[in-house]
Design an enzyme around this catalytic site. Structure first.
Site, PDB file in Angstrom:
ATOM      1  CB  CYS A 118      22.958 -26.863 -13.787  1.00 25.83           C
ATOM      2  SG  CYS A 118      23.824 -27.598 -15.178  1.00 25.83           S
ATOM      3  CG  HIS A 176      18.611 -27.009 -15.726  1.00 23.89           C
ATOM      4  ND1 HIS A 176      18.761 -25.638 -15.735  1.00 23.89           N
ATOM      5  CD2 HIS A 176      19.774 -27.505 -16.185  1.00 23.89           C
ATOM      6  CE1 HIS A 176      19.961 -25.323 -16.189  1.00 23.89           C
ATOM      7  NE2 HIS A 176      20.591 -26.431 -16.471  1.00 23.89           N
ATOM      8  CD  GLU A 197      15.861 -24.538 -13.859  1.00 26.05           C
ATOM      9  OE1 GLU A 197      16.092 -25.405 -12.975  1.00 26.05           O
ATOM     10  OE2 GLU A 197      16.686 -24.201 -14.725  1.00 26.05           O
TER      11      GLU A 197
HETATM   12  N1  GLN Z   1      28.389 -26.534 -18.188  1.00 30.23           N
HETATM   13  C1  GLN Z   1      28.055 -25.380 -17.391  1.00 30.23           C
HETATM   14  C2  GLN Z   1      29.247 -24.943 -16.547  1.00 30.23           C
HETATM   15  O1  GLN Z   1      30.200 -25.653 -16.438  1.00 30.23           O
HETATM   16  C3  GLN Z   1      26.829 -25.662 -16.533  1.00 30.23           C
HETATM   17  C4  GLN Z   1      25.629 -25.925 -17.418  1.00 30.23           C
HETATM   18  C5  GLN Z   1      24.314 -25.518 -16.848  1.00 30.23           C
HETATM   19  O2  GLN Z   1      24.228 -24.843 -15.819  1.00 30.23           O
HETATM   20  N2  GLN Z   1      23.244 -25.874 -17.536  1.00 30.23           N
HETATM   21  O3  GLN Z   1      29.238 -23.889 -16.002  1.00 30.23           O
END
Ligand code: GLN
Length: 201
Positions: free
Chosen positions: A84, A177, A179
């Protein structure tokens, strides 16, 4: 050579979703290490850049002088996984402005690209190269991959066919994610990449 010991896998623990990665690392038979300072990177066999808020993480990485030592690990061939926000930190192009941080993955990401109305969602992902059965993906304000370069291998796609898990050499990243579910295929792949990196070329 340390071929006999358990791989030591670090998780950047400045901010974000650290604890579940620590659990996942243990479950694939590796030793987790929480990384806050450059000295915590010593002797790591792999490093996870977790989800969280990529702008905050980018500032903390520089505040704690972690940018160059992490880049050096990558140059030395240490496997990395970004999930992410971690995927955003690894990308070499960020749509709409932000400078890349590590620039290790030849792809473009759009922060929060799945849109506000889909702040969070879950989906079964087609991931044939990761083995039998779909991979369940939990997406939280996830980045959307808007373009990939020729050296990027696509490991999983969302229901619309967009890449959501990718690999380029020893760098692995997911928009979701991994995890947060019990499916350990992504963490296991990282542990296998450690074994591959230890073997002489
Ligand atoms: N929206 C976040 C960002 O741009 C990432 C979201 C996440 O890691 N769950 O940094």
């Amino acid at each position: 050579m340390n071929a006999e010991r358990r791989p030591r896998i670090g998780v950047l623990a400045l901010q974000g979703a650290v604890r579940e990665h620590v659990t996942a690392i243990r479950e694939v038979g590796a030793e987790p290490v929480e990384v806050r300072l450059p000295r915590d990177l010593v002797d790591l066999d792999a490093l996870i850049l977790p989800g969280g808020e990529s702008t905050t993480m980018r500032h903390l990485i520089d505040a704690y002088n972690l940018r160059e030592p992490i880049a050096a690990m990558a140059r030395a061939g240490t496997p990395l996984l970004g999930t992410c926000a971690g995927m955003i930190l690894l990308a070499n192009r960020i749509a709409d402005g932000d400078e890349p941080v590590f620039g290790l993955l030849d792809l473009e990401v759009r922060r929060n690209g799945y849109g506000r109305q889909l702040d969070s969602f879950e989906a079964d992902l087609d991931a044939p190269s990761l083995g039998e059965g779909p991979l369940h993906g939990v997406f939280i304000r996830a980045p959307m991959v808007s373009a990939t370069g020729p050296d990027v291998e696509i490991l999983a796609r969302d229901p619309d066919g967009r890449p959501v898990a990718v690999r380029q050499g020893r760098v692995l990243a997911t928009a979701f994610h991994p995890e947060l579910t019990g499916d350990r295929r992504i963490h296991r792949l990282l542990a296998e990449m450690v074994e591959g990196a230890r073997r002489p070329a």
